[in-house]
Design a protein around this motif. Sequence first.
Motif, PDB file in Angstrom:
ATOM      1  N   UNK A 508       0.857  -1.190   0.000  1.00 28.57           N
ATOM      2  CA  UNK A 508       0.000   0.000   0.000  1.00 28.57           C
ATOM      3  C   UNK A 508       0.889   1.235   0.000  1.00 28.57           C
ATOM      4  N   UNK A 509       0.524   2.239  -0.833  1.00 27.69           N
ATOM      5  CA  UNK A 509       1.274   3.499  -0.855  1.00 27.69           C
ATOM      6  C   UNK A 509       0.285   4.651  -0.883  1.00 27.69           C
ATOM      7  N   UNK A 510       0.378   5.553   0.118  1.00 24.36           N
ATOM      8  CA  UNK A 510      -0.528   6.699   0.219  1.00 24.36           C
ATOM      9  C   UNK A 510       0.273   7.910   0.690  1.00 24.36           C
ATOM     10  N   UNK A 511       0.148   9.014  -0.012  1.00 26.77           N
ATOM     11  CA  UNK A 511       0.826  10.234   0.427  1.00 26.77           C
ATOM     12  C   UNK A 511       1.229  11.084  -0.751  1.00 26.77           C
ATOM     13  N   UNK A 512       0.773  12.324  -0.774  1.00 22.58           N
ATOM     14  CA  UNK A 512       0.989  13.200  -1.919  1.00 22.58           C
ATOM     15  C   UNK A 512       2.472  13.382  -2.206  1.00 22.58           C
ATOM     16  N   UNK A 533      -2.402   1.897  -4.772  1.00 20.22           N
ATOM     17  CA  UNK A 533      -1.705   3.183  -4.886  1.00 20.22           C
ATOM     18  C   UNK A 533      -2.768   4.277  -4.808  1.00 20.22           C
ATOM     19  N   UNK A 534      -2.565   5.291  -3.906  1.00 20.26           N
ATOM     20  CA  UNK A 534      -3.627   6.279  -3.697  1.00 20.26           C
ATOM     21  C   UNK A 534      -3.058   7.590  -3.180  1.00 20.26           C
ATOM     22  N   UNK A 557      -6.163   4.763  -7.346  1.00 14.02           N
ATOM     23  CA  UNK A 557      -7.276   5.661  -7.086  1.00 14.02           C
ATOM     24  C   UNK A 557      -6.775   7.045  -6.681  1.00 14.02           C
ATOM     25  N   UNK A 558      -7.669   8.031  -6.735  1.00 13.24           N
ATOM     26  CA  UNK A 558      -7.431   9.438  -6.402  1.00 13.24           C
ATOM     27  C   UNK A 558      -6.945  10.197  -7.630  1.00 13.24           C
ATOM     28  N   UNK A 559      -7.573  11.336  -7.875  1.00  9.63           N
ATOM     29  CA  UNK A 559      -7.263  12.141  -9.055  1.00  9.63           C
ATOM     30  C   UNK A 559      -5.849  12.701  -9.018  1.00  9.63           C
ATOM     31  N   UNK A 560      -5.221  12.705  -7.860  1.00  3.72           N
ATOM     32  CA  UNK A 560      -3.855  13.235  -7.764  1.00  3.72           C
ATOM     33  C   UNK A 560      -2.801  12.150  -7.938  1.00  3.72           C
ATOM     34  N   UNK A 609     -16.885   4.935  -5.870  1.00  3.61           N
ATOM     35  CA  UNK A 609     -16.451   5.613  -4.646  1.00  3.61           C
ATOM     36  C   UNK A 609     -15.336   4.800  -4.020  1.00  3.61           C
ATOM     37  N   UNK A 610     -14.504   5.486  -3.269  1.00  2.00           N
ATOM     38  CA  UNK A 610     -13.384   4.778  -2.653  1.00  2.00           C
ATOM     39  C   UNK A 610     -13.863   3.737  -1.659  1.00  2.00           C
ATOM     40  N   UNK A 611     -15.018   3.974  -1.059  1.00  2.00           N
ATOM     41  CA  UNK A 611     -15.505   3.019  -0.061  1.00  2.00           C
ATOM     42  C   UNK A 611     -15.876   1.685  -0.682  1.00  2.00           C
ATOM     43  N   UNK A 612     -16.067   1.681  -2.014  1.00  2.00           N
ATOM     44  CA  UNK A 612     -16.392   0.417  -2.659  1.00  2.00           C
ATOM     45  C   UNK A 612     -15.159  -0.427  -2.897  1.00  2.00           C
ATOM     46  N   UNK A 613     -13.990   0.187  -2.726  1.00  3.88           N
ATOM     47  CA  UNK A 613     -12.740  -0.567  -2.823  1.00  3.88           C
ATOM     48  C   UNK A 613     -12.045  -0.559  -1.468  1.00  3.88           C
ATOM     49  N   UNK A 614     -10.776  -0.698  -1.471  1.00  5.89           N
ATOM     50  CA  UNK A 614     -10.021  -0.879  -0.235  1.00  5.89           C
ATOM     51  C   UNK A 614      -9.940   0.419   0.544  1.00  5.89           C
ATOM     52  N   UNK A 615     -10.139   0.335   1.819  1.00  7.66           N
ATOM     53  CA  UNK A 615      -9.952   1.498   2.687  1.00  7.66           C
ATOM     54  C   UNK A 615      -8.580   1.415   3.313  1.00  7.66           C
TER      55      UNK A 615
END
Length: 615
Positions: A508-512, A533-534, A557-560, A609-615
Amino acid sequence: MKNTEARKILGLDPSDDPRSYLSAFDETKAYKRELVENAPSPELKFRYQQELLEYEAAVKVVAGHKRIRPNTDFIVVLMLIGALSACGWWGYNWYQRQWNIDAQQKQRSAFLASVGRTAVSKRKWDQAEEAYKDMLRIDPNSKIAAEGIESIRRGKLEERSQQLYYSLGESQAALEAGRWDEAEQLANSVLEIDPENSAAKRKLEIISEGKHKQAVSLKMMAVTDALDAGKISDARKALVDLREIDPKNANLLGLAKRIDEANAEIRAQKTKAAALLAAAQKLDTGEFSARAMALLAEARKLDPTNTEIAELHSKMSAYTRAITVPGDYPTISEALEAARPRDLIRISAGTYKESLIIDQPVRLQGTGDGKTIIELPSTEASLITINPEAKGTFISGINLNHKGFDHSTDRFSGITILAQEVTIAACNVHHSAGHGIAVLDGGKATITGCEISACGWDGISVYGAGSHAVIRDTHSHGNIQHGLGFWKGGSGSVSKCRMVENGLCGVLAMGAGAKVSVISTVCSDNREAGILISDGVIATLTANRCEENLLSGIVLRSATTTADVTKNVTNNNHEAGILSHRGVKIGKFEENKAQGNTSHQIWRDANLTQSSEVE
């Protein structure tokens, strides 16, 4: 004057006939004339006279303007009385003015006398003298002023005597304390007051002698101090100075001899130091040598200014030493405390129940066969903490276990890395209370050939902007959360790893703005996505195999978020093989294979929506 005013003055009512009262009017006028004649003072006389004139005028008004012949005798007498009164009044005023002037002068003199006495008591001579001179201007024969001026003269003499006595005493005290300049200044101040003072002159002679003796003593001390410090040139210079100020000093020859002897001894020490240096150089094989270090330590004592000795000592001090546990020290913590930077600590097989705090760069080397174990209860502490000062630490061949399960929200990691350039190689972290390995607060680590399993949170966590990890050939499995998590800007690369059977995602990778690459890695049988990746991560996903995950194989996911996705295999996942949410910026998307996935094989621009995939 009006009739009403006249009646009022005479005491008549409006209905009264004034003719009935003429005789009474005459009697009243006669009485008022007596008052004028017998007045006790000019002021009363004048007032009575005014009242008489007013009364006569009122009688004239009410009597019908009856002409009354003037009484010339009375007028003459009245004028005479007025003249006498005026003369008396002028004389009285002149006398009063003279009396006031005398009284003021007496008061002024008394005031000046008081000012003078006060000023004398406070030794304010100028103020006192001015006051007494002012008294003499008022009364040139003033006895008080003359006595005051005499008291000023006596006071000045007494004060001068006291000043001389005080300055001489202070000069003596400074002289006895060796404060020559202060003593000299005080003695000169006495001569300024009394140029012929013999005591002050004698003190100046003593001071001159004392200053000379002190200068001689200091120069002799400078010679001996320089000799003790091995500074021959400084000793020679101090001897020259001593000869200049005291050419007949009996110690000159002895000091010169000591300088020559010291110079010869220093030459001998330098020769011996050079021999010790040569012996140490022969022992310099690139490894730490206690014998060489002892030789160099002795050489530095003999020749402390020799830079060649100092440089070799510094060089050989940096060589790695080998420390054994429990051979040299019974515990790893004691070995760490005794170690120097870059030392190697070899840890024999055994179970070590301790928490290690590493504050300098060292190498910890276990047996590598799973028999070097560090173990603690899960609620006590991290097994190893590598602080920022330990940049360059290398740990290999060690198994780390937490015993028991910690249900708290704050849990200890197996290895906590806060330093940079840390390497963890061929280590196994099992059942850690929190993360297996946590790279935090700007730490930077290389994790290679490790196995992390059954940890309470992520197998490996890289947390926070500036934190970075390079992970190779590592197996992270069976962890309660992710096999590997990049959080809040943590970045790094993953290659040839296995992230399988984890409670959430494999990777998992999260962070602008965080850059993450996952290459040739297996992410299978995880309870959520193989790779997620988000939140603005810039990712490169190449040649990974993501299979049998309970959700999708790869989720973007995420537009950024930005990603290059090439040559990945995503088979038999329970959702999509590759799922890319709408708005994700996909760069390269080539040669990816997906088959046997439950919902979609490759689903681009999914409107979910993000809730439909992995949180």
